[in-house]
Design an enzyme around this catalytic site. Structure first.
Site, short mmCIF file in Angstrom:
data_model
loop_
_atom_site.label_atom_id
_atom_site.label_comp_id
_atom_site.label_asym_id
_atom_site.label_seq_id
_atom_site.Cartn_x
_atom_site.Cartn_y
_atom_site.Cartn_z
N ASP A 7 20.49 -76.67 -6.75
CA ASP A 7 21.33 -77.34 -7.75
C ASP A 7 20.61 -77.20 -9.09
OD1 ASP A 7 19.31 -79.26 -7.83
OD2 ASP A 7 20.62 -80.96 -7.36
N CYS A 64 16.36 -78.62 -4.76
CA CYS A 64 16.99 -79.52 -5.72
C CYS A 64 15.85 -80.20 -6.48
CB CYS A 64 17.95 -80.51 -5.04
SG CYS A 64 17.21 -81.65 -3.86
N THR A 66 14.20 -83.11 -6.09
CA THR A 66 13.16 -83.62 -5.20
C THR A 66 13.10 -82.88 -3.87
OG1 THR A 66 14.73 -85.17 -4.25
CG2 THR A 66 13.39 -85.98 -6.11
N HIS A 97 5.64 -75.79 15.00
CA HIS A 97 6.03 -76.86 15.93
C HIS A 97 7.52 -77.16 15.95
CE1 HIS A 97 1.80 -78.92 16.36
NE2 HIS A 97 1.77 -77.61 16.54
N HIS A 133 6.90 -77.81 22.58
CA HIS A 133 7.63 -77.83 21.31
C HIS A 133 9.10 -77.48 21.53
CE1 HIS A 133 4.07 -78.76 19.19
NE2 HIS A 133 3.47 -77.62 19.49
C1 RB5 Z 1 19.94 -84.13 -9.54
O1 RB5 Z 1 19.80 -84.90 -10.69
C2 RB5 Z 1 19.06 -84.68 -8.42
O2 RB5 Z 1 19.57 -85.88 -7.98
C3 RB5 Z 1 19.01 -83.67 -7.29
O3 RB5 Z 1 18.51 -82.46 -7.79
C4 RB5 Z 1 18.13 -84.01 -6.11
O4 RB5 Z 1 16.85 -84.35 -6.51
C5 RB5 Z 1 18.69 -84.96 -5.15
O5 RB5 Z 1 18.09 -85.29 -4.13
#
Ligand code: RB5
Length: 144
Positions: A7, A64, A66, A97, A133
């Site tokens: 994203d 994304c 995080t 694993h 596993h």
């Molecule tokens: C986008 O602002 C952010 O929410 C997305 O990239 C991600 O981190 C969501 O988990």
């Protein structure tokens, strides 16, 4: 074949991962996005994971901000084992694993150097194939 997608929060690192794959002659397909325009991460996770489930790709990398949203979405899809990794040790261990078939990364958490090192370790570590596993993975995959 490796499929990748991101994203807006993961765009920068996705471009760096794409360049790394190209430099290393790894066959890949980029499902976007192709700019920092805001999109909903589940839409990209569905596209990328769909290619794996259909057998068109072996593994995927989703990025994304995080890595959390992408990993949550990916793990809702039957047949996907997505690992959110922030260190090289976890990247290796989840291949050995968990036989993870998708790697999630946080583009706003990781710098380029670490992001590439994690992807490199994940892509170049094979599943151990050990019975214990396999049994554990089968249990995970049978959860409805
Ligand atoms: C986008 O602002 C952010 O929410 C997305 O990239 C991600 O981190 C969501 O988990």
């Amino acid at each position: 074949m490796i499929v990748i997608g991101c994203d807006h929060g993961g765009y920068e690192l996705k471009e760096e991962i794409a360049a790394y794959l190209k430099e290393n002659n790894v066959e890949y397909k980029d499902f976007g996005i192709y700019s920092e325009k805001s999109v909903d991460y589940p839409d990209i996770a569905i596209k990328v994971c769909g290619e794996i489930v259909k057998g068109n790709a072996e593994k995927g990398i989703l990025i994304c901000g995080t890595g959390i949203g992408m990993s949550m979405a990916a793990n809702k899809i039957k047949g996907i084992r997505c690992a959110l990794c922030g260190d090289v040790y976890s990247a290796k261990m989840t291949r050995l694993h968990n036989d993870s078939n998708v790697l999630a990364l946080g583009g706003r958490v990781l710098g380029k150097g670490l992001g590439i090192e994690i992807a490199d370790a994940w892509l170049n570590t094979e599943f151990s194939g050990e019975e214990r596993h396999i049994n554990r993975i089968n249990k995970v995959m049978s959860i409805e």
